[in-house]
Design a protein around this motif. Structure first.
Motif, PDB file in Angstrom:
ATOM      1  N   PHE A  28      80.656  31.502  78.613  1.00 51.35           N
ATOM      2  CA  PHE A  28      80.707  30.128  78.125  1.00 51.35           C
ATOM      3  C   PHE A  28      82.146  29.660  77.977  1.00 51.35           C
ATOM      4  CE2 PHE A  28      76.765  31.825  76.448  1.00 51.35           C
ATOM      5  CZ  PHE A  28      75.872  30.812  76.718  1.00 51.35           C
ATOM      6  N   LYS A  29      82.363  28.398  78.251  1.00 52.26           N
ATOM      7  CA  LYS A  29      83.600  27.715  77.919  1.00 52.26           C
ATOM      8  C   LYS A  29      83.191  26.422  77.231  1.00 52.26           C
ATOM      9  CE  LYS A  29      86.752  29.417  81.387  1.00 52.26           C
ATOM     10  NZ  LYS A  29      87.776  29.046  82.363  1.00 52.26           N
ATOM     11  N   ILE A  30      83.840  26.140  76.129  1.00 56.04           N
ATOM     12  CA  ILE A  30      83.515  24.931  75.374  1.00 56.04           C
ATOM     13  C   ILE A  30      84.772  24.083  75.244  1.00 56.04           C
ATOM     14  CG2 ILE A  30      82.788  24.010  73.145  1.00 56.04           C
ATOM     15  CD1 ILE A  30      81.078  26.447  72.771  1.00 56.04           C
ATOM     16  N   THR A  31      84.636  22.812  75.554  1.00 52.03           N
ATOM     17  CA  THR A  31      85.726  21.861  75.392  1.00 52.03           C
ATOM     18  C   THR A  31      85.251  20.807  74.399  1.00 52.03           C
ATOM     19  OG1 THR A  31      86.446  22.258  77.652  1.00 52.03           O
ATOM     20  CG2 THR A  31      87.251  20.262  76.595  1.00 52.03           C
ATOM     21  N   VAL A  32      86.048  20.597  73.347  1.00 48.71           N
ATOM     22  CA  VAL A  32      85.641  19.704  72.261  1.00 48.71           C
ATOM     23  C   VAL A  32      86.695  18.631  72.042  1.00 48.71           C
ATOM     24  CG1 VAL A  32      85.077  19.572  69.802  1.00 48.71           C
ATOM     25  CG2 VAL A  32      84.414  21.587  71.113  1.00 48.71           C
ATOM     26  N   GLY A  33      86.238  17.414  71.920  1.00 50.82           N
ATOM     27  CA  GLY A  33      87.096  16.301  71.532  1.00 50.82           C
ATOM     28  C   GLY A  33      86.450  15.634  70.332  1.00 50.82           C
ATOM     29  N   GLY A  34      87.219  15.390  69.307  1.00 53.27           N
ATOM     30  CA  GLY A  34      86.648  14.805  68.098  1.00 53.27           C
ATOM     31  C   GLY A  34      87.547  13.724  67.514  1.00 53.27           C
ATOM     32  N   ALA A  53      90.236  12.199  72.987  1.00 48.79           N
ATOM     33  CA  ALA A  53      90.537  13.583  72.594  1.00 48.79           C
ATOM     34  C   ALA A  53      89.869  14.565  73.547  1.00 48.79           C
ATOM     35  CB  ALA A  53      90.083  13.829  71.157  1.00 48.79           C
ATOM     36  N   PHE A  54      88.639  14.269  73.965  1.00 52.39           N
ATOM     37  CA  PHE A  54      87.921  15.126  74.899  1.00 52.39           C
ATOM     38  C   PHE A  54      88.635  15.181  76.248  1.00 52.39           C
ATOM     39  CE2 PHE A  54      84.535  15.681  78.130  1.00 52.39           C
ATOM     40  CZ  PHE A  54      84.182  16.990  77.809  1.00 52.39           C
ATOM     41  N   GLN A  55      89.077  14.033  76.732  1.00 55.39           N
ATOM     42  CA  GLN A  55      89.804  13.989  78.011  1.00 55.39           C
ATOM     43  C   GLN A  55      91.091  14.812  77.928  1.00 55.39           C
ATOM     44  OE1 GLN A  55      88.472  12.812  80.798  1.00 55.39           O
ATOM     45  NE2 GLN A  55      86.697  12.201  79.596  1.00 55.39           N
ATOM     46  N   LYS A  56      91.775  14.742  76.797  1.00 59.21           N
ATOM     47  CA  LYS A  56      92.989  15.538  76.605  1.00 59.21           C
ATOM     48  C   LYS A  56      92.640  17.027  76.584  1.00 59.21           C
ATOM     49  CE  LYS A  56      97.060  16.002  73.688  1.00 59.21           C
ATOM     50  NZ  LYS A  56      97.786  15.487  72.521  1.00 59.21           N
ATOM     51  N   ALA A  57      91.544  17.370  75.908  1.00 59.23           N
ATOM     52  CA  ALA A  57      91.104  18.771  75.858  1.00 59.23           C
ATOM     53  C   ALA A  57      90.745  19.275  77.253  1.00 59.23           C
ATOM     54  CB  ALA A  57      89.915  18.920  74.906  1.00 59.23           C
ATOM     55  N   LEU A  58      90.078  18.445  78.043  1.00 62.32           N
ATOM     56  CA  LEU A  58      89.735  18.829  79.417  1.00 62.32           C
ATOM     57  C   LEU A  58      90.989  19.116  80.235  1.00 62.32           C
ATOM     58  CD1 LEU A  58      86.845  16.427  80.531  1.00 62.32           C
ATOM     59  CD2 LEU A  58      86.741  18.906  80.236  1.00 62.32           C
ATOM     60  N   SER A  59      92.013  18.313  80.051  1.00 65.83           N
ATOM     61  CA  SER A  59      93.246  18.503  80.812  1.00 65.83           C
ATOM     62  C   SER A  59      93.954  19.802  80.434  1.00 65.83           C
ATOM     63  CB  SER A  59      94.198  17.315  80.628  1.00 65.83           C
ATOM     64  OG  SER A  59      94.763  17.314  79.338  1.00 65.83           O
ATOM     65  N   SER A  64      89.107  24.482  74.830  1.00 67.35           N
ATOM     66  CA  SER A  64      90.106  23.681  74.126  1.00 67.35           C
ATOM     67  C   SER A  64      89.448  22.809  73.072  1.00 67.35           C
ATOM     68  CB  SER A  64      90.860  22.777  75.108  1.00 67.35           C
ATOM     69  OG  SER A  64      91.564  23.530  76.044  1.00 67.35           O
ATOM     70  N   THR A  65      90.160  22.606  71.990  1.00 67.20           N
ATOM     71  CA  THR A  65      89.705  21.719  70.924  1.00 67.20           C
ATOM     72  C   THR A  65      90.814  20.723  70.632  1.00 67.20           C
ATOM     73  OG1 THR A  65      88.386  23.481  69.925  1.00 67.20           O
ATOM     74  CG2 THR A  65      88.913  21.593  68.530  1.00 67.20           C
ATOM     75  N   VAL A  66      90.505  19.436  70.724  1.00 65.13           N
ATOM     76  CA  VAL A  66      91.483  18.394  70.398  1.00 65.13           C
ATOM     77  C   VAL A  66      90.801  17.415  69.458  1.00 65.13           C
ATOM     78  CG1 VAL A  66      92.878  16.487  71.277  1.00 65.13           C
ATOM     79  CG2 VAL A  66      92.724  18.609  72.584  1.00 65.13           C
ATOM     80  N   ILE A  67      91.443  17.150  68.342  1.00 71.17           N
ATOM     81  CA  ILE A  67      90.952  16.160  67.381  1.00 71.17           C
ATOM     82  C   ILE A  67      91.921  14.983  67.419  1.00 71.17           C
ATOM     83  CG2 ILE A  67      90.359  15.682  64.968  1.00 71.17           C
ATOM     84  CD1 ILE A  67      88.600  17.843  66.285  1.00 71.17           C
ATOM     85  N   HIS A  68      91.387  13.782  67.587  1.00 72.55           N
ATOM     86  CA  HIS A  68      92.214  12.574  67.637  1.00 72.55           C
ATOM     87  C   HIS A  68      93.058  12.494  66.369  1.00 72.55           C
ATOM     88  CE1 HIS A  68      93.341   8.456  68.532  1.00 72.55           C
ATOM     89  NE2 HIS A  68      93.084   8.185  67.272  1.00 72.55           N
ATOM     90  N   ASP A  69      94.331  12.214  66.534  1.00 73.41           N
ATOM     91  CA  ASP A  69      95.257  12.138  65.405  1.00 73.41           C
ATOM     92  C   ASP A  69      95.561  10.674  65.112  1.00 73.41           C
ATOM     93  OD1 ASP A  69      97.284  12.307  63.526  1.00 73.41           O
ATOM     94  OD2 ASP A  69      98.457  13.772  64.651  1.00 73.41           O
ATOM     95  N   VAL A  70      94.941  10.143  64.076  1.00 70.75           N
ATOM     96  CA  VAL A  70      95.119   8.733  63.720  1.00 70.75           C
ATOM     97  C   VAL A  70      96.566   8.463  63.349  1.00 70.75           C
ATOM     98  CG1 VAL A  70      94.456   6.925  62.083  1.00 70.75           C
ATOM     99  CG2 VAL A  70      92.740   8.487  62.975  1.00 70.75           C
ATOM    100  N   GLN A  71      97.212   9.370  62.630  1.00 68.47           N
ATOM    101  CA  GLN A  71      98.596   9.165  62.221  1.00 68.47           C
ATOM    102  C   GLN A  71      99.519   9.098  63.433  1.00 68.47           C
ATOM    103  OE1 GLN A  71      99.218  12.425  59.547  1.00 68.47           O
ATOM    104  NE2 GLN A  71      98.392  11.313  57.800  1.00 68.47           N
ATOM    105  N   GLU A  72      99.297   9.944  64.430  1.00 69.04           N
ATOM    106  CA  GLU A  72     100.121   9.922  65.638  1.00 69.04           C
ATOM    107  C   GLU A  72      99.950   8.593  66.377  1.00 69.04           C
ATOM    108  OE1 GLU A  72     103.028  11.074  68.124  1.00 69.04           O
ATOM    109  OE2 GLU A  72     102.384  12.163  66.346  1.00 69.04           O
TER     110      GLU A  72
END
Length: 80
Positions: A28-34, A53-59, A64-72
């Motif tokens: 299994f490979k899991i890619t997560v964007g949140g 975030a998911f598109q960034k994780a895919l790249s 990969s796990t990427v959570i959208h950073d509101v502060q950034e």
């Protein structure tokens, strides 16, 4: 962020699993964007942020796990 750590643990646990199907080993490979939910969040905004975030994780490749950073985003917006 506690939720992010939980998602990353899940991703790692899933990538450690494997099974055999028709004499081929499968894994299994899991890619997560949140996206974090806040008082100003709308469904449309959350989906858009999670998708970005998911598109960034895919790249970054599998597991990969990427959570959208509101502060950034706010920093970038204020510079622009």
């Amino acid at each position: 962020m506690k939720n992010r750590e939980q998602v990353e643990k899940l991703t790692q646990a899933a990538s450690a699993l494997s099974f055999t199907l028709k004499e081929r080993e499968m894994c299994f490979k899991i890619t997560v964007g949140g996206a974090p939910m806040c008082d100003k969040s709308t469904v449309k905004t959350l989906l858009s942020q999670a998708d970005a975030a998911f598109q960034k994780a895919l790249s970054q490749g599998g597991n990969s796990t990427v959570i959208h950073d509101v502060q950034e985003r706010d920093k970038v917006k204020s510079r622009g």
